[in-house]
Write an enzyme that holds these catalytic residues in place. Structure first.
Site, mmCIF file in Angstrom:
data_model
loop_
_atom_site.group_PDB
_atom_site.id
_atom_site.type_symbol
_atom_site.label_atom_id
_atom_site.label_comp_id
_atom_site.label_asym_id
_atom_site.label_seq_id
_atom_site.Cartn_x
_atom_site.Cartn_y
_atom_site.Cartn_z
ATOM 1 N N TYR A 111 0.444 -0.887 0.227
ATOM 2 C CA TYR A 111 -0.273 -0.103 0.162
ATOM 3 C C TYR A 111 1.015 1.033 -0.095
ATOM 4 O O TYR A 111 1.902 1.758 0.654
ATOM 5 C CB TYR A 111 -1.008 0.115 0.810
ATOM 6 C CG TYR A 111 -1.525 1.629 1.433
ATOM 7 C CD1 TYR A 111 -2.477 1.548 0.248
ATOM 8 C CD2 TYR A 111 -1.516 1.962 2.198
ATOM 9 C CE1 TYR A 111 -3.600 2.759 1.118
ATOM 10 C CE2 TYR A 111 -1.894 3.716 2.087
ATOM 11 C CZ TYR A 111 -2.947 3.660 1.441
ATOM 12 O OH TYR A 111 -3.906 4.402 1.560
ATOM 13 N N GLY A 140 -6.572 4.802 -0.213
ATOM 14 C CA GLY A 140 -7.701 5.061 0.497
ATOM 15 C C GLY A 140 -8.276 3.746 -0.068
ATOM 16 O O GLY A 140 -8.192 2.582 0.070
#
Length: 502
Positions: free
Chosen positions: A54, A61
């Site tokens: 990530y 998000g």
């Protein structure tokens, strides 16, 4: 000028004040830079191995499940900064944005964020060259970090944002060029590392604390002047009373009050004029002491957060572990700022009650009605009490806790937020109002002591009286008193060391 070396764990409110207001230079600890380099190597390893992590090669998000091609990692970071730089409203003070840069650098120096040395150096350059970013004050939810305000800060690093120069916003690219420095080109994870964090709310909060601490001390001598003006009873500050309750902050206020009043020929003893004073006089240690308890809590939380790793993901264990979490969530600072709002609002509440006693002819121990030099023909301080009451009432609205609110964002992926930056901004407004209320009390007490005879004041308070006399004379006739209050307000700020030439 000294150089304050940052290492990710040694920043205090006092050191930050020196950097922001005294404009002390900052440096980077070599050991901390080495830790940052190790974490950067971990990011580069992920990119080489094309592992999905990530923020390095994914969207953000709700887009975290979208994988980004290796050749697009630079563009990903720049798009992130540009798209998230959507702050609104009036700009934050330059002192706040300078503090934001210091705090963001200090967080990266913990070595868990994976940025290159050039990012660290440019943040230090921003501070040392006084390149204070122009950052709108509104638009942060206080979870996923202060995304909007920190994005405006990051834009300066890439040469696309605005900075203050001679009081006007100018393109940062122009100022970098003037200094012969190239803006950075963001690499993998660096954009996210710059904006995932609580540095906006913490910067506002830290500067709030600096002002609040100074005001709490100033409130004591201002209250002491009112005690003298009203011929107050010093027995209420007897150490035994406060030791019997057990709160150290309360006892410390009482000791300081006795220090301010030592040698006064205006203050009285129990039974000389009356047996007891009203609560706004008698309970100064109890009320002000409780506000000092709040300040102690707030300072503790701020100094933890100032030295915290608050981005996501974080890199641990010799580069081998990259973990997504939620250290960007601002709940601790949201609570601290809401608590600060209440503690500071009370200093204004009790100050306004003392103002009322100074101007009310039924309560002011023989002083003229509203301290007027010619009651009836001249209104004196009548409307000054109105103004103080207005600010106290406004503070009651601002003191409503922002942290009890939350609103989902990013398609409900980010479904609980802190509103910590809103709490910090409202605390700043309350502190400004408190200073103005205290300025009104100082003005009224100053005049009342002149009527009583300033030569009868304690030596310590006579010195404060003389300082005020240089700023504003006592009331000889009605005039535009808002100008006097503004001058006292500025004097209180200067006395506290919270003004800056930068």
């Amino acid at each position: 000028m000294q150089v304050i070396t940052l290492n990710g764990s040694n920043l205090t409110v006092r050191r930050l004040k020196d950097i922001v207001y005294k404009q002390e230079a900052i440096g980077i600890c070599p050991d901390a830079a080495a830790r940052a380099a190790e974490s950067r190597a971990a990011v580069e390893k992920v990119v080489r191995e094309e592992r999905t992590v990530y923020g390095i090669n994914t969207g953000f998000g709700k887009f975290s499940d979208v994988t980004i091609d290796p050749e697009d990692t630079r563009a990903l970071q720049l798009h992130l900064i540009r798209s998230h730089a959507c702050g609104l409203g009036e700009p934050l003070p330059a002192a706040v944005t300078r503090a934001m840069a210091v705090l963001r650098l200090n967080a990266l120096l913990k070595g868990h964020s994976g940025v290159r040395r050039v990012v660290l150096d440019r943040l230090a350059d921003m501070v040392n060259l006084k390149m204070d970013a122009v950052i709108p004050s509104q638009g942060s939810l206080g979870a996923s970090g202060d995304l909007a305000p920190l994005s405006h800060l990051a834009l300066v690093l890439v040469g696309e944002g605005l900075v203050w120069k001679d009081g006007k916003p100018v393109p940062s690219s122009q100022v970098w060029e003037e200094h012969g420095i190239q803006p950075i080109v963001l690499e993998a994870k660096e954009g996210l590392a710059l904006i995932n964090g609580t540095q906006a709310m913490t910067a506002i909060g830290a500067l709030n604390y600096m002002e609040a601490e100074a005001l709490a001390l100033q409130a004591e001598w201002i209250a002491g002047m009112t005690v003298e003006a009203l011929r107050g009873i010093t027995d209420a500050f007897h150490p035994a009373i406060h030791e019997a309750r057990g709160y150290p902050e309360q006892a410390e206020v009482a000791v300081r009050m006795l220090g301010w009043l030592n040698g006064s020929r205006l203050a009285t003893r129990q039974g000389e004029l009356r047996v007891q004073d009203a609560y706004s006089i008698r309970c100064i240690p109890q009320v002000h002491g409780a506000s000092w308890q709040v300040l102690g809590y707030v300072k503790e939380k701020l100094e933890i957060e100032m030295n915290a790793a608050t981005d996501n993901p974080l890199i641990f264990e010799g580069r081998d572990t990259i973990v997504s979490g939620g250290n960007f969530h601002g709940q601790p600072i949201a609570f601290a700022m809401d608590f600060l709002k209440i503690g500071m609002a009370e200093l204004a509440n009790i100050s306004e009650r003392r103002i009322e006693r100074l101007v009310n002819p039924q309560l002011n121990e023989g002083l003229s009605p509203f301290l007027s030099p010619q009651p009836g023909l001249q209104s004196g301080a009548m409307i000054l009490q109105y103004a103080a009451a207005s600010l106290v009432s406004e503070n009651k609205t601002l003191a409503h806790p922002a942290s009890v609110d939350s609103i989902p964002s990013s398609a409900n992926q980010e479904d609980h937020v802190s509103m910590g930056t809103t709490a910090a901004r409202h605390a700043r407004e309350i502190i400004t109002n408190v200073r103005r209320v205290l300025a009104v009390e100082a003005f009224c007490a100053h005049h009342a002591c002149a009527v009583r005879g300033e030569e009868e004041m304690s030596p310590a308070l006579r010195e404060k009286w003389a300082g005020l006399a240089k700023v504003t004379p006592p009331m000889n006739e009605d005039r535009v008193f808002s100008e006097d209050i503004a001058k006292i307000e500025e004097w209180l700020k200067q006395e506290a060391g919270i003004t800056s030439a930068g």
